[in-house]
Design an enzyme around this catalytic site. Structure first.
Site, PDB file in Angstrom:
ATOM      1  N   ASP A 187      -9.456   4.310  -1.948  1.00 33.39           N
ATOM      2  CA  ASP A 187     -10.237   3.340  -1.179  1.00 33.39           C
ATOM      3  C   ASP A 187     -11.732   3.543  -1.404  1.00 33.39           C
ATOM      4  O   ASP A 187     -12.192   4.671  -1.505  1.00 33.39           O
ATOM      5  CB  ASP A 187      -9.985   3.522   0.324  1.00 33.39           C
ATOM      6  N   ASP A 206       0.837  -1.203   0.000  1.00 36.09           N
ATOM      7  CA  ASP A 206       0.000   0.000   0.000  1.00 36.09           C
ATOM      8  C   ASP A 206       0.878   1.261   0.000  1.00 36.09           C
ATOM      9  O   ASP A 206       2.080   1.185   0.232  1.00 36.09           O
ATOM     10  CB  ASP A 206      -0.882  -0.028   1.257  1.00 36.09           C
TER      11      ASP A 206
HETATM   12  C1  LIG Z   1     -11.668   6.818   2.282  1.00 33.55           C
HETATM   13  O1  LIG Z   1     -10.289   6.689   2.300  1.00 33.55           O
HETATM   14  C2  LIG Z   1      -9.577   7.767   1.754  1.00 33.55           C
HETATM   15  C3  LIG Z   1      -8.126   7.415   1.723  1.00 33.55           C
HETATM   16  O2  LIG Z   1      -7.737   6.680   2.823  1.00 33.55           O
HETATM   17  C4  LIG Z   1      -9.910   9.023   2.521  1.00 33.55           C
HETATM   18  O3  LIG Z   1      -9.213  10.112   1.998  1.00 33.55           O
HETATM   19  C5  LIG Z   1     -11.403   9.266   2.459  1.00 33.55           C
HETATM   20  O4  LIG Z   1     -11.757  10.363   3.222  1.00 33.55           O
HETATM   21  C6  LIG Z   1     -12.168   8.054   2.945  1.00 33.55           C
HETATM   22  N1  LIG Z   1     -13.598   8.238   2.801  1.00 33.55           N
HETATM   23  C7  LIG Z   1     -14.294   8.227   1.639  1.00 33.55           C
HETATM   24  C8  LIG Z   1     -15.756   8.497   1.759  1.00 33.55           C
HETATM   25  O5  LIG Z   1     -13.811   8.012   0.552  1.00 33.55           O
END
Ligand SMILES: *[C@@H]1O[C@H](CO)[C@@H](O)[C@H](O)[C@H]1NC(C)=O
Ligand SMILES: *[C@@H]1O[C@H](CO)[C@@H](O)[C@H](O)[C@H]1NC(C)=O
Ligand SMILES: *[C@@H]1O[C@H](CO)[C@@H](O)[C@H](O)[C@H]1NC(C)=O
Length: 473
Positions: free
Chosen positions: A262, A197
């Site tokens: 993600d 990752d």
């Molecule tokens: C999901 O993960 C990312 C990266 O880790 C993050 O920036 C983001 O705020 C998270 N939430 C959503 C809804 O994508």
């Protein structure tokens, strides 16, 4: 000024009425997958712990430890999953987070996991074990000697890459020795899958100050896997750079690569939102367009992130039609099919989406031929609300077609014209770059459309799609 506006409006209307006929679609370039760098002929299928770790409220009974992971993954070894899904992939948190052993190798957190015994338990069920890593060795291990050398980690690894790791000098042979020592230990434990990752260029908006280019880590992990003599998949993450220089590196060293960020829904009570799925599908579109530009055959599979299709809307965050559309696109792309749901709480639709025999036959085809966009009406490759996709055709005339109404976009999809509600999506053989007669099977509806020689069409609500399997007639 009103008068000018009127003139402008008049021209606009004239422009619309005199719309030119769509340009003839460009010929179809059929792209295929060939064997991956670590010797795989298809994408990984299995389960990964991230979604349940990140969204504990979707699975109140789950804890990230050996017995709960075994409960989840044992489902992969039973019923309709058996023989189809095999990889039990641990996400972040299985290893000690701030230091390694006396040689700076990763160690498991033995308060929650005994990795060799987990691996042997999984292997005895016909399953594979996956672990999660990030680039670099621990800063706190700087004075430890790399196994088999007289060099300390601090001599080949300097600076702070965030995540408590130092930044390796990938030109030093001892750096490769460190990777070899870690992967040899993984091999002795029985590891089959490594998720690497926070790779750059990529991993945007990660909240860390990562070095701009850590592509050397991907090469080092690949070389270490080769050197270990144990077959392991290398899955790299996330939203990796798609310019040719880096795509070449990913393609010749990793077995799958994350095409987007993600798919979490942090802070929400469900696993994912539809807008995030639209973003993920569009990132796949951009990825395959780049792939088509640089390659005739790809040696790397897309990883569109974990599937949230196994559970009803109250948990997954997606309607039944949207869940079907997620499965359809992940299959069409030849993407890793790694579920993120609580495997003990699947509903009937979720089980069918994941294990439907005809859909898995389509997945076997798209593991050879990934789908690419061909816009309805033009055969172009833009992001559009109403989209068509084609995988293949193979020399024997097998192909897969997906029609979808992605719905109005979430602000990230970049769709042009958007329309709410049910739409008719029609793709002609010319749009798709096909010619000839095909037997067409509608997979999710288990229905034959007979022999078709000109176009396919479907009435689709927002978020709905059809997955069509074509064989030469
Ligand atoms: C999901 O993960 C990312 C990266 O880790 C993050 O920036 C983001 O705020 C998270 N939430 C959503 C809804 O994508
Ligand atoms: C490494 O050893 C030096 C010299 O003893 C010491 O100053 C330094 O703090 C040590 N670094 C780490 C990360 O332990
Ligand atoms: C699909 O339809 C056929 C009949 O056309 C039937 O025999 C088969 O059982 C159906 N499969 C599923 C999974 O429903």
């Amino acid at each position: 000024m009103p008068r000018l506006e009127l003139i402008y409006l008049g021209l606009g209307i004239a422009g619309v009425t005199a719309a030119p006929t769509a340009p003839a679609a460009t010929p179809l370039k059929v792209i295929s997958f060939a064997q991956t760098p670590n010797g795989f002929q298809g994408p990984a299928r299995g389960w990964n712990s991230f979604a349940l770790q990140a969204n504990p409220n979707t699975a109140p009974d789950f804890q990230f430890d050996q017995s709960h992971v075994l409960t989840q993954c044992s489902v992969l070894a039973s019923g309709s999953f058996k023989g189809q899904y095999d990889t039990c992939s641990l996400d972040s948190g299985w290893s000690v987070g701030d230091h390694g052993d006396d040689n700076g190798r990763l160690i498991y957190d033995d308060s929650i996991f005994d990795i060799p015994s987990l691996a042997s338990s999984l292997h005895s069920q016909g399953l594979k074990m996956g672990v999660y890593v990030v680039p670099g060795a621990f800063i706190s291990d700087a004075n430890k000697t790399i196994l088999g050398t007289e060099t300390t980690i601090g001599e080949v690894c300097t600076g702070n890459e965030g995540l408590l790791r130092c930044i390796f000098d990938y030109t030093r042979p001892e750096t490769q020795d460190w990777h070899n020592s870690v992967v040899d230990q993984f091999a002795s434990w029985g590891v089959d899958f490594v998720k690497l990752d926070f790779v750059t260029p990529g991993s945007p908006d990660n909240g860390q100050s990562l070095p701009a280019d850590q592509s050397g880590s991907v090469i080092a992990w690949h070389n270490a896997i080769k050197n270990s003599g144990r077959q392991m998949r290398l899955d790299i993450s996330w939203k990796l750079d798609r310019t040719q220089t880096y795509f070449d590196i990913w393609n010749s060293n990793a077995d799958s690569m994350r095409t987007d960020q993600d798919l979490n829904n942090s802070g929400s009570s469900t696993l994912v939102s539809w807008g995030t799925v639209q973003r993920a599908i569009d990132n796949y579109r951009q990825w395959i367009i780049a792939g088509l530009q640089f390659f005739d055959e790809l040696n790397i599979y897309p990883d569109m992130d974990n599937l949230a299709v196994g559970s009803p809307e109250s948990i997954s965050g997606l309607s039944d039609g949207q869940r079907t559309t997620v499965m359809t696109h992940w299959i069409g792309a030849g993407a890793n099919l790694i579920t993120g749901n609580d495997m003990t709480q699947l509903d009937d639709l979720g089980t069918n989406l994941l294990t439907n025999a005809q859909a898995l036959q389509v997945a076997a085809f798209t593991a050879q031929y990934p789908m690419q966009p061909r816009n309805p009406g033009s055969g172009g490759q833009d992001a559009t609300q109403l989209q068509a996709w084609i995988a293949g055709p193979s020399p024997s005339g097998e192909a897969v077609v997906v029609l979808v109404n992605l719905g109005p976009d979430n602000g990230q999809g970049g769709f042009g014209t958007q329309t709410s509600g049910v739409q008719t999506v029609t793709a002609t053989w010319q749009d798709l770059g096909l010619s000839g007669q095909f037997n067409v099977q509608d997979i999710w509806n288990n229905k034959s459309l007979g022999v078709v020689g000109d176009q396919v069409s479907a009435q689709l609500d927002e978020g709905a799609s059809v997955l069509l399997h074509l064989t030469s007639a």
